[in-house]
Scaffold this motif. Structure first.
Motif, PDB file in Angstrom:
ATOM      1  N   GLY A   1       0.743  -1.130   0.079  1.00  0.00           N
ATOM      2  CA  GLY A   1       0.123  -0.062   0.073  1.00  0.00           C
ATOM      3  C   GLY A   1       0.853   1.103  -0.006  1.00  0.00           C
ATOM      4  O   GLY A   1       0.659   2.280   0.659  1.00  0.00           O
TER       5      GLY A   1
ATOM      6  N   GLY B   1       1.206   0.605  -5.034  1.00  0.00           N
ATOM      7  CA  GLY B   1      -0.125  -0.099  -4.603  1.00  0.00           C
ATOM      8  C   GLY B   1      -1.380   0.649  -4.587  1.00  0.00           C
ATOM      9  O   GLY B   1      -2.686   0.464  -5.241  1.00  0.00           O
TER      10      GLY B   1
ATOM     11  N   ILE C   1      -3.273  -5.295   0.197  1.00  0.00           N
ATOM     12  CA  ILE C   1      -2.678  -6.285   1.331  1.00  0.00           C
ATOM     13  C   ILE C   1      -1.375  -5.175   1.880  1.00  0.00           C
ATOM     14  O   ILE C   1      -0.694  -4.844   0.912  1.00  0.00           O
ATOM     15  N   ASP C   2      -1.323  -4.879   2.916  1.00  0.00           N
ATOM     16  CA  ASP C   2       0.207  -4.160   3.508  1.00  0.00           C
ATOM     17  C   ASP C   2       0.359  -4.580   4.567  1.00  0.00           C
ATOM     18  O   ASP C   2      -0.612  -4.934   5.650  1.00  0.00           O
ATOM     19  N   GLN C   3       1.737  -4.866   5.021  1.00  0.00           N
ATOM     20  CA  GLN C   3       2.227  -5.176   6.388  1.00  0.00           C
ATOM     21  C   GLN C   3       1.867  -3.956   7.518  1.00  0.00           C
ATOM     22  O   GLN C   3       1.782  -4.428   8.762  1.00  0.00           O
TER      23      GLN C   3
ATOM     24  N   PRO D   1       8.715  10.729   0.360  1.00  0.00           N
ATOM     25  CA  PRO D   1       9.313  11.978  -0.049  1.00  0.00           C
ATOM     26  C   PRO D   1       9.691  13.118   1.068  1.00  0.00           C
ATOM     27  O   PRO D   1      10.406  14.026   0.867  1.00  0.00           O
TER      28      PRO D   1
ATOM     29  N   GLY E   1       7.753  -2.500  -2.810  1.00  0.00           N
ATOM     30  CA  GLY E   1       8.942  -1.523  -2.633  1.00  0.00           C
ATOM     31  C   GLY E   1      10.161  -1.883  -2.232  1.00  0.00           C
ATOM     32  O   GLY E   1      10.410  -3.088  -2.667  1.00  0.00           O
TER      33      GLY E   1
ATOM     34  N   LEU F   1      17.362   5.510   6.086  1.00  0.00           N
ATOM     35  CA  LEU F   1      16.410   6.593   6.495  1.00  0.00           C
ATOM     36  C   LEU F   1      15.060   6.154   5.352  1.00  0.00           C
ATOM     37  O   LEU F   1      15.032   6.541   4.456  1.00  0.00           O
TER      38      LEU F   1
ATOM     39  N   GLU G   1      19.101  15.850  -0.186  1.00  0.00           N
ATOM     40  CA  GLU G   1      18.023  16.209   0.373  1.00  0.00           C
ATOM     41  C   GLU G   1      18.059  16.374   1.991  1.00  0.00           C
ATOM     42  O   GLU G   1      17.658  17.344   2.822  1.00  0.00           O
TER      43      GLU G   1
ATOM     44  N   ALA H   1       9.070   7.551  -6.634  1.00  0.00           N
ATOM     45  CA  ALA H   1       7.306   7.719  -6.420  1.00  0.00           C
ATOM     46  C   ALA H   1       6.727   8.133  -7.652  1.00  0.00           C
ATOM     47  O   ALA H   1       5.747   7.309  -7.945  1.00  0.00           O
ATOM     48  N   GLN H   2       7.179   9.075  -8.303  1.00  0.00           N
ATOM     49  CA  GLN H   2       6.694   9.562  -9.499  1.00  0.00           C
ATOM     50  C   GLN H   2       6.561   8.538 -10.564  1.00  0.00           C
ATOM     51  O   GLN H   2       5.500   8.226 -11.151  1.00  0.00           O
TER      52      GLN H   2
ATOM     53  N   ALA I   1       6.545   4.956  -9.784  1.00  0.00           N
ATOM     54  CA  ALA I   1       5.740   4.175  -9.260  1.00  0.00           C
ATOM     55  C   ALA I   1       4.243   4.525  -9.657  1.00  0.00           C
ATOM     56  O   ALA I   1       3.589   3.565  -9.992  1.00  0.00           O
TER      57      ALA I   1
ATOM     58  N   ARG J   1       8.089  22.803  -5.925  1.00  0.00           N
ATOM     59  CA  ARG J   1       8.544  21.253  -5.442  1.00  0.00           C
ATOM     60  C   ARG J   1       7.468  21.178  -4.160  1.00  0.00           C
ATOM     61  O   ARG J   1       6.794  20.118  -4.117  1.00  0.00           O
TER      62      ARG J   1
ATOM     63  N   PHE K   1       4.242  18.695  -4.278  1.00  0.00           N
ATOM     64  CA  PHE K   1       4.187  17.778  -3.134  1.00  0.00           C
ATOM     65  C   PHE K   1       2.607  17.763  -2.542  1.00  0.00           C
ATOM     66  O   PHE K   1       2.146  16.841  -2.240  1.00  0.00           O
TER      67      PHE K   1
HETATM   68  C1  LIG Z   1      13.785   9.339   2.233  1.00  0.00           C
HETATM   69  C2  LIG Z   1      13.148   9.187   0.701  1.00  0.00           C
HETATM   70  C3  LIG Z   1      13.244  10.232  -0.047  1.00  0.00           C
HETATM   71  C4  LIG Z   1      12.681   9.859  -1.201  1.00  0.00           C
HETATM   72  N1  LIG Z   1      12.271  11.211  -2.070  1.00  0.00           N
HETATM   73  C5  LIG Z   1      11.733  11.030  -3.229  1.00  0.00           C
HETATM   74  C6  LIG Z   1      11.195  12.030  -4.068  1.00  0.00           C
HETATM   75  O1  LIG Z   1      11.493  13.222  -3.536  1.00  0.00           O
HETATM   76  N2  LIG Z   1      10.654  11.939  -5.228  1.00  0.00           N
HETATM   77  C7  LIG Z   1      10.345  10.521  -5.638  1.00  0.00           C
HETATM   78  O2  LIG Z   1       9.825  10.440  -6.585  1.00  0.00           O
HETATM   79  N3  LIG Z   1      10.607   9.523  -4.971  1.00  0.00           N
HETATM   80  C8  LIG Z   1      11.440   9.754  -3.641  1.00  0.00           C
HETATM   81  N4  LIG Z   1      11.577   8.502  -2.826  1.00  0.00           N
HETATM   82  C9  LIG Z   1      11.532   7.173  -3.776  1.00  0.00           C
HETATM   83  C10 LIG Z   1      10.174   6.734  -3.452  1.00  0.00           C
HETATM   84  O3  LIG Z   1       9.828   6.681  -1.908  1.00  0.00           O
HETATM   85  C11 LIG Z   1       9.786   5.459  -3.730  1.00  0.00           C
HETATM   86  O4  LIG Z   1      10.477   5.184  -4.960  1.00  0.00           O
HETATM   87  C12 LIG Z   1       8.557   4.830  -3.841  1.00  0.00           C
HETATM   88  O5  LIG Z   1       8.181   5.010  -2.549  1.00  0.00           O
HETATM   89  C13 LIG Z   1       8.238   3.539  -4.528  1.00  0.00           C
HETATM   90  O6  LIG Z   1       6.825   3.441  -4.252  1.00  0.00           O
HETATM   91  P1  LIG Z   1       6.382   1.756  -4.316  1.00  0.00           P
HETATM   92  O7  LIG Z   1       4.980   1.914  -4.279  1.00  0.00           O
HETATM   93  O8  LIG Z   1       7.265   0.955  -5.314  1.00  0.00           O
HETATM   94  O9  LIG Z   1       6.853   1.271  -2.872  1.00  0.00           O
HETATM   95  P2  LIG Z   1       6.514   2.101  -1.218  1.00  0.00           P
HETATM   96  O10 LIG Z   1       5.845   3.313  -1.518  1.00  0.00           O
HETATM   97  O11 LIG Z   1       7.840   1.843  -0.426  1.00  0.00           O
HETATM   98  O12 LIG Z   1       5.494   0.966  -0.785  1.00  0.00           O
HETATM   99  C14 LIG Z   1       5.444  -0.534  -0.639  1.00  0.00           C
HETATM  100  C15 LIG Z   1       4.665  -0.839   0.246  1.00  0.00           C
HETATM  101  O13 LIG Z   1       4.788  -2.189   0.294  1.00  0.00           O
HETATM  102  C16 LIG Z   1       4.487  -2.679   1.838  1.00  0.00           C
HETATM  103  N5  LIG Z   1       5.174  -4.001   2.131  1.00  0.00           N
HETATM  104  C17 LIG Z   1       6.480  -4.419   1.839  1.00  0.00           C
HETATM  105  N6  LIG Z   1       6.635  -5.693   2.072  1.00  0.00           N
HETATM  106  C18 LIG Z   1       5.480  -6.342   2.195  1.00  0.00           C
HETATM  107  C19 LIG Z   1       4.808  -7.527   2.422  1.00  0.00           C
HETATM  108  N7  LIG Z   1       5.844  -8.431   2.491  1.00  0.00           N
HETATM  109  N8  LIG Z   1       3.688  -7.653   2.697  1.00  0.00           N
HETATM  110  C20 LIG Z   1       2.738  -6.571   2.564  1.00  0.00           C
HETATM  111  N9  LIG Z   1       3.202  -5.340   2.549  1.00  0.00           N
HETATM  112  C21 LIG Z   1       4.539  -5.127   2.346  1.00  0.00           C
HETATM  113  C22 LIG Z   1       5.354  -1.476   2.789  1.00  0.00           C
HETATM  114  O14 LIG Z   1       4.687  -1.359   3.922  1.00  0.00           O
HETATM  115  C23 LIG Z   1       4.753  -0.239   1.884  1.00  0.00           C
HETATM  116  O15 LIG Z   1       3.690   0.291   2.265  1.00  0.00           O
HETATM  117  C24 LIG Z   1      12.334   8.838  -1.543  1.00  0.00           C
HETATM  118  C25 LIG Z   1      12.449   7.703  -0.793  1.00  0.00           C
HETATM  119  C26 LIG Z   1      13.098   7.858   0.472  1.00  0.00           C
HETATM  120  C27 LIG Z   1      13.460   6.768   1.212  1.00  0.00           C
END
Ligand SMILES: Cc1cc2nc3c(=O)[nH]c(=O)nc-3n(C[C@H](O)[C@H](O)[C@H](O)COP(=O)(O)OP(=O)(O)OC[C@H]3O[C@@H](n4cnc5c(N)ncnc54)[C@H](O)[C@@H]3O)c2cc1C
Length: 412
Positions: free
Chosen positions: A10, A14, A36-38, A46, A108, A126, A172, A318-319, A321, A378, A382
């Motif tokens: 989530g 997701g 489903i999320d943990q 971000p 993620g 972090l 950042e 995030a963008q 994803a 920016r 956000f």
């Molecule tokens: C400090 C920081 C700053 C960032 N800044 C930026 C930014 O400025 N701009 C930008 O575009 N990106 C940024 N990013 C990157 C961005 O956060 C990620 O690329 C983005 O979150 C990826 O999205 P996702 O959906 O793949 O994973 P996530 O958003 O990480 O979501 C994954 C989800 O899966 C869940 N999960 C994991 N394993 C399991 C499991 N086994 N069972 C159930 N649930 C599970 C987790 O709890 C989580 O909720 C940053 C990242 C960090 C750490």
């Protein structure tokens, strides 16, 4: 029976997939979707560096997933996925099994030490809310200890902060820390001469922000230097010990704080057999974002490796994803309607990188500039990407008040 879609994760990818499929599920009753999320909340990653440095509070970066998934609260399951049984088409979790017709993996990534000894024991990552609390508490503890230090040498070591990794997270964070130290910490810890407080970024490439353009990278380096941040480039960290970082060239840096932002490992590595993954545990997908060897499974975001004609591999942001989630939802809908799938094409919308307060770097196609407007843009972007209006108002108000007052330097 209606096709069942199970989304694991989530986060950005997701939740966006859920929202896109929700319309179909709810209005036409053509599909069943389960998320489903943990954990029970969405995390706005971000802004983690702002939480770690006291610009915003915890409730600004988290939102309960049940609140976010519109009217279908019961479609959320708080559980940890343990594996995906590809043959039986079942997601096995610690709270039961979830059969699917289509599964979307959006789990993620997590911090990875890439085999460097000592990282997990002695460096701070972090990636989560708890990581932010650990970083904030550690920064405060270092300043408290430095204020009591008996010698200049001891004090200097206490307030030397090393960030390993010059990607967006490291840069950042360094910018925010630079501002925090120059403003709040300087005023509150008058016993510590400000020239003794140091931040050092160690980057293995030839400049910071390697995934960004030359303009963004060099502008960031210039601004960080202005904020007093030292940058060591072309240098790998080979070992981390308590209060010490060892570099490949044989040098070492002594610092009480070592923050590790250098790379991630996909969380999908626990769910699928190794042959379906690359060396970082990312799911191999084709141009439709479907698993190469399984037509019923899609993957996106940080846990997928997606080829891109122009850039090699789509960056883990995030963008990206969110954009991929739109592609996956579209293809799931097309499968349900027995239509042909459409390939996903990644498009870069632009880059906005903030360095500390009131300075940003913007690159929007051919338009490139730095300064306050880029920083405000920016922040505006956000706010718009946040999922609820109350959160937007709360954060905007906090940002506004912060320009007139101190950040929160209390321990979390
Ligand atoms: C400090 C920081 C700053 C960032 N800044 C930026 C930014 O400025 N701009 C930008 O575009 N990106 C940024 N990013 C990157 C961005 O956060 C990620 O690329 C983005 O979150 C990826 O999205 P996702 O959906 O793949 O994973 P996530 O958003 O990480 O979501 C994954 C989800 O899966 C869940 N999960 C994991 N394993 C399991 C499991 N086994 N069972 C159930 N649930 C599970 C987790 O709890 C989580 O909720 C940053 C990242 C960090 C750490």
């Amino acid at each position: 029976m209606r096709p069942r879609v199970v989304i694991i994760g989530g986060g950005f990818g997701g939740v966006e997939t859920f929202h896109r499929l929700h319309r179909l599920m709810h209005k036409r009753r053509g599909i069943d979707v389960t998320l489903i999320d943990q954990k029970n909340y969405f995390l706005f990653t971000p802004m983690l560096h702002e939480l770690a440095t006291g610009s915003i509070g915890r409730n600004h970066v988290t939102q309960p997933l049940r609140e976010m998934i519109d009217c279908c609260h019961e479609r959320f399951v708080r559980a940890t996925a343990e594996r995906i049984d590809l043959k039986r088409r079942v997601v096995v979790t610690d709270a039961g099994n979830y059969p699917y017709d289509y599964c979307v993996i959006a789990v993620g990534s997590r911090a990875s030490d890439f085999g460097v000894p000592g990282v997990m024991e002695h460096a701070l990552p972090l990636k989560t809310v708890n990581d932010c609390a650990a970083v904030r508490n550690h920064l405060v503890a270092c300043f408290e200890a430095a204020a009591r230090a008996r010698s200049k040498t001891e004090r200097e070591q206490r307030v030397h902060f090393v960030i390993v990794g010059g990607g967006a997270t490291g840069v950042e964070l360094a910018g925010q820390m630079g501002d925090l130290f120059r403003k709040e910490m300087r005023a509150l810890y008058t016993a510590i001469p400000s020239d003794e407080v140091r931040i050092t970024i160690v980057e293995s490439g030839e400049r910071v922000l390697q995934r960004h353009s030359e303009f963004v990278g060099t502008s960031a380096m210039r601004k960080l230097k202005e904020l007093g941040v030292s940058i060591i480039v072309n240098t790998r960290v080979v070992k981390v010990e308590k209060n010490r970082v060892h570099l490949k060239n044989g040098d070492h840096i002594d610092a009480c704080t070592i923050i590790w932002t250098s790379g991630v490992q996909s969380n999908a590595d626990a769910l699928l057999p190794h042959e379906d993954l690359d060396e970082r545990g990312r799911v191999r997908v084709n141009e439709y974002l479907r698993m190469v060897d399984d037509e019923h499974v899609f993957a996106l975001g940080d846990c997928a490796v997606i080829a891109d004609t122009g850039m090699g591999v789509v960056p883990q942001t995030a963008q990206a994803a969110v954009a991929e989630a739109k592609g996956v939802a579209k293809n799931v809908r097309r499968l349900v309607r027995k239509k042909e799938l459409v390939p996903y094409r990644h498009r870069v919308r632009g880059e906005l990188v903030p360095i500390g307060n009131w300075f940003g770097i913007a690159e929007l196609g051919p338009i490139r500039f730095t300064g306050r407007v880029a920083w405000l843009m920016r922040r505006g972007v956000f706010l718009l990407t946040m999922y609820s209006w109350p959160d937007r108002f709360r954060i905007a108000l906090d940002w506004f008040l912060n320009t007139f007052s101190f950040r929160d330097t209390s321990e979390l």
